[in-house]
Design a protein around this motif. Structure first.
Motif, mmCIF file in Angstrom:
data_model
loop_
_atom_site.group_PDB
_atom_site.id
_atom_site.type_symbol
_atom_site.label_atom_id
_atom_site.label_comp_id
_atom_site.label_asym_id
_atom_site.label_seq_id
_atom_site.Cartn_x
_atom_site.Cartn_y
_atom_site.Cartn_z
ATOM 1 N N GLN A 24 -8.288 -6.007 -5.808
ATOM 2 C CA GLN A 24 -7.095 -5.061 -6.502
ATOM 3 C C GLN A 24 -7.054 -3.964 -5.498
ATOM 4 N N TYR A 25 -8.386 -3.658 -4.687
ATOM 5 C CA TYR A 25 -8.392 -2.532 -3.652
ATOM 6 C C TYR A 25 -7.605 -3.106 -2.409
ATOM 7 N N LYS A 26 -8.116 -4.461 -2.198
ATOM 8 C CA LYS A 26 -7.374 -4.768 -0.804
ATOM 9 C C LYS A 26 -5.805 -4.908 -1.067
ATOM 10 N N SER A 27 -5.279 -5.205 -2.297
ATOM 11 C CA SER A 27 -3.797 -5.283 -2.685
ATOM 12 C C SER A 27 -3.375 -4.017 -2.471
ATOM 13 N N ILE A 32 0.122 -0.184 0.665
ATOM 14 C CA ILE A 32 0.334 1.215 1.296
ATOM 15 C C ILE A 32 0.692 1.023 2.728
ATOM 16 N N GLU A 33 0.041 0.211 3.262
ATOM 17 C CA GLU A 33 0.376 -0.260 4.666
ATOM 18 C C GLU A 33 1.899 -0.805 4.780
ATOM 19 N N GLN A 38 7.626 -0.055 6.280
ATOM 20 C CA GLN A 38 9.109 0.063 5.783
ATOM 21 C C GLN A 38 9.549 1.496 6.222
ATOM 22 N N ALA A 39 8.744 2.561 5.881
ATOM 23 C CA ALA A 39 9.331 3.848 6.188
ATOM 24 C C ALA A 39 9.749 4.173 7.716
ATOM 25 N N ALA A 40 8.665 3.553 8.468
ATOM 26 C CA ALA A 40 8.789 3.716 10.039
ATOM 27 C C ALA A 40 9.837 2.761 10.436
ATOM 28 N N ALA A 41 10.123 1.603 9.675
ATOM 29 C CA ALA A 41 11.357 0.669 9.959
ATOM 30 C C ALA A 41 12.596 1.524 9.713
ATOM 31 N N ARG A 42 12.689 2.228 8.635
ATOM 32 C CA ARG A 42 13.742 2.978 8.296
ATOM 33 C C ARG A 42 14.149 4.109 9.325
#
Length: 90
Positions: A24-27, A32-33, A38-42
């Motif tokens: 769950q932590y890795k997920s 988050i990554e 996606q924010a950088a792509a936008r």
């Protein structure tokens, strides 16, 4: 015998619980990554659209001609000012 079985099942249960928490932590970290990517792509899409708008604005022939007249003092070529070169003429 049942004591060993209980202890073995308890250890397996703890190991499985720790593996679940780790998964769950890795997920969450991957999510988050993904959100950051996606924010950088936008943001890049916005910048690309702005660059395309700038390119279309700066590349208009009327603007280029106005800048040439104003900044470089260029004038349009007329037939009276044209000079033609012919091959073999000296």
């Amino acid at each position: 015998m049942s004591g060993r079985l209980s202890l073995g099942l308890t250890v397996m249960l703890v190991v499985c619980a720790l593996a679940l928490v780790n998964a769950q932590y890795k997920s969450r970290q991957l999510f988050i990554e993904l959100e950051r990517a996606q924010a950088a792509a936008r943001q890049l899409d916005i910048e690309w659209a702005q660059l395309q708008l700038d390119q279309s604005t700066l590349g208009k022939h009327a603007r280029i001609e106005a800048n040439a007249r104003r900044d470089l003092a260029m004038v349009a070529l007329t037939p009276a000012r044209a000079q033609y070169l012919t091959a073999g003429a000296r």
